[in-house]
Design a protein around this motif. Structure first.
Motif, mmCIF file in Angstrom:
data_model
loop_
_atom_site.group_PDB
_atom_site.id
_atom_site.type_symbol
_atom_site.label_atom_id
_atom_site.label_comp_id
_atom_site.label_asym_id
_atom_site.label_seq_id
_atom_site.Cartn_x
_atom_site.Cartn_y
_atom_site.Cartn_z
ATOM 1 N N UNK A 76 -9.447 -1.061 12.125
ATOM 2 C CA UNK A 76 -10.547 -1.995 11.909
ATOM 3 C C UNK A 76 -10.375 -3.336 12.615
ATOM 4 N N UNK A 77 -9.154 -3.668 13.030
ATOM 5 C CA UNK A 77 -8.884 -5.039 13.444
ATOM 6 C C UNK A 77 -9.637 -5.447 14.707
ATOM 7 N N UNK A 81 -6.633 0.954 0.930
ATOM 8 C CA UNK A 81 -7.832 0.214 0.544
ATOM 9 C C UNK A 81 -7.805 -1.238 1.011
ATOM 10 N N UNK A 82 -6.615 -1.842 1.039
ATOM 11 C CA UNK A 82 -6.513 -3.248 1.418
ATOM 12 C C UNK A 82 -6.631 -3.434 2.926
ATOM 13 N N UNK A 83 -6.038 -2.509 3.695
ATOM 14 C CA UNK A 83 -6.040 -2.659 5.151
ATOM 15 C C UNK A 83 -7.445 -2.662 5.754
ATOM 16 N N UNK A 84 -8.369 -1.757 5.349
ATOM 17 C CA UNK A 84 -9.725 -1.838 5.910
ATOM 18 C C UNK A 84 -10.421 -3.156 5.600
ATOM 19 N N UNK A 85 -10.098 -3.753 4.428
ATOM 20 C CA UNK A 85 -10.697 -5.036 4.078
ATOM 21 C C UNK A 85 -10.064 -6.176 4.868
ATOM 22 N N UNK A 86 -8.763 -6.058 5.120
ATOM 23 C CA UNK A 86 -8.043 -7.126 5.811
ATOM 24 C C UNK A 86 -8.268 -7.103 7.323
ATOM 25 N N UNK A 87 -8.624 -5.914 7.867
ATOM 26 C CA UNK A 87 -8.769 -5.791 9.318
ATOM 27 C C UNK A 87 -9.734 -6.793 9.926
#
Length: 533
Positions: free
Chosen positions: A45-46, A162-168
């Motif tokens: 996502x980043x 779950x956190x990584x897609x939001x943090x990207x």
């Protein structure tokens, strides 16, 4: 459903007995694995919030730029099922350190890419090396921790998903704005070096067994790679190329069907396939992986829709978008330990149902946005989503790995995570198509009301025209400008309605999954006492 006896020829180490003491080295190794999974998912996502800057630097169009994400996803999905084989051949410690080192090399080359083809190649290689980190993190939890400690490990693993897609988008937006787009690739060195150090110190050296590569089911691997890569390209590029109106898309659809059906046929024909597809014969595993695909649609779909809405309708900058998305991430850090503790006491079907209710309900809340919706109006739905997601990811991991033999743990982890990523690709493809189609539908309906024959429209146009004339604009230009303003308003409202429809679709699908989870058997995470189940 029947369980399978088919497995890889060499067993991986089984987990320690329940109640065993877990040393610092093991926890460091597991933590390093989680860091790797987080890094690999984050990199999906980043690039989203930085894509405009990347395309400008590489002189590429928006359509061409879609291949930057497609290349990464293709390679990542292809390598995930192969991690069980590579772990047997190289040993977990050597494979994780080696693939992380290559991931960092290709990340650096992505930041130094000089044109679009070089970026696509480096992103593909980055995905191929990074994809292995996702299932390996789950495998480490299942094979290095005793059963009574797995809830903690699976909780943290669920957090990476779950956190990584939001943090990207959040991290990508901040880094791009402060240091330029290459920094989103260079930042991987921080977790990457920590990961390699943790694996070096926390895991024992294992012998090489390259005969596993010589004897591997390379026909099955080739068919799998062809099928999954073609399916990913079909999904990622379908909407921009008008789906089955395009010969390009038809070709990859046919290749996907041929490759996947061939892979399945070869896997059941060979006595020792490189990944054990017959694990789908376990009812809990089948239910968990099916729901994992749907959760992938929800996770990546919501992370796709909301930043797009905020950028297109609210005109938010990447950094402002990141501040909104962060509310979907940070509360999970508080919720996940509570969910892990609860999972050994409460039927996981109840916990998963609660999580799906919260996750789906938050998406339904987003189905009532308007053009003025922004940060303040979205916080509540984001927090509700953050509360629900950990309950879903933790319990699905418990269902998937329940009753799986130690030698099948790598296969189970690979298939579970591959399915979630494929679900994400399917979800984004379907939502992108729904967004386009619903915008056209609403634009046509609104256009029927906003016509030259409508008294309200005429009054609005006359008012705008007079306002422009009062500001010194020529009457003819003022009239044209007024028409463009009304046209833009219709188009904006059409998109708002289309985003609402798309969120409603995601929400209703997630809520519908509550019924599906009850087809699984009752499961609880093992408690702290030896012999607990």
């Amino acid at each position: 459903m029947t369980s399978s006896t088919k497995s890889l020829p060499t067993a991986v180490p089984g987990a320690p007995p329940v109640g065993s003491k877990v040393g610092a080295r093991t926890w460091i190794a597991v933590a390093a694995g989680m860091l790797g999974a987080f890094m690999a998912v984050l990199d999906i996502q980043i690039t989203n919030s930085s894509l405009k800057d990347i395309l400008g630097a590489l002189s590429a169009t928006q359509e061409e730029g879609s291949w930057i994400s497609t290349a990464y996803l293709c390679a990542e999905i292809v390598v995930i099922p192969m991690t069980a084989l590579f772990t047997l051949a190289f040993g977990a410690r050597r494979y994780l350190i080696g693939t992380t080192a290559l991931f960092l090399l290709f990340s650096t080359l992505c930041g130094a890419a000089w044109n679009l083809p070089s970026m696509i190649v480096f992103r593909m290689l980055q995905g191929f090396t990074g994809g292995a980190l996702i299932p390996m993190a789950m495998t480490l939890v299942m094979t290095r921790l005793p059963a009574n400690k797995r809830a903690v490990g699976l909780a943290v693993f669920g957090l990476t998903a779950t956190l990584a897609p939001a943090m990207g988008p959040t991290l990508g937006g901040y880094l791009t704005e402060l240091y330029g787009w290459p920094s989103i690739f260079y930042i991987n060195w921080v977790p990457g070096v920590l990961l390699m150090a943790g694996m070096w110190w926390g895991m024992d050296r294992e012998p090489l067994d390259l005969s596993k590569l010589v004897d591997a089911d390379w026909l099955g691997i080739a068919l799998m790679a062809l099928g999954l890569a073609s399916l990913t390209i079909f999904l990622e590029e379908g909407n921009s190329k008008d789906w089955f109106e395009s010969g390009f898309i038809l070709t990859f659809a046919a290749l996907a069907i041929f490759g996947i059906l061939g892979w399945v046929a070869v896997s059941f024909w060979r006595p020792h396939p490189f990944v054990n597809l017959s694990l789908y014969g376990h009812r809990n595993f089948l239910v968990a992986t099916a729901l994992s695909a749907v959760i992938g649609m929800g996770l990546y779909g919501s992370s796709f829709l909301l930043p797009l809405f905020l950028g297109q309708i609210a005109n938010y900058t990447p950094m402002q978008i990141g501040e909104v998305i962060a509310w979907m991430g940070f509360p999970q850090l508080l919720v996940m330990p509570f969910a892990a503790a609860l999972s050994s006491r409460v039927d996981n079907r109840i916990m998963c149902s609660f999580g799906l209710l919260m996750f789906g309900g938050s998406c339904v809340m987003n189905a009532f946005m308007d053009a003025s919706t922004g940060y303040d109006q979205l916080i509540v739905s984001q927090v509700i989503r953050a509360i629900g997601q950990p309950f879903v990811m933790l319990t699905l991991s418990n269902f998937a790995m329940q009753g799986i033999k130690p030698q099948d743990m790598p296969s189970a982890s690979s298939l579970f995570n591959m399915t979630r990523n494929l679900g994400g690709s399917i979800g984004i493809a379907l939502l992108a198509t729904a967004l386009t189609n619903r915008e056209h539908f609403h634009s046509a309906r609104l256009g029927e009301s906003v016509s030259d024959y409508s008294l309200t429209t005429q009054q609005r146009l006359d008012g705008l025209t007079q306002n422009f004339i009062a500001n010194g604009i020529d009457p003819a230009d003022a009239a044209n400008k007024a028409v463009r303003v009304v046209d833009n308003l219709v188009r904006r409202e059409s998109y708002v309605m289309a985003y609402n429809d798309s969120f409603l679709i995601v929400g209703l699908v997630l809520l519908g999954c509550i019924a599906v989870i009850w087809f699984a058997d009752k499961v609880k995470s093992p408690g702290g006492a030896p012999g607990a189940h």
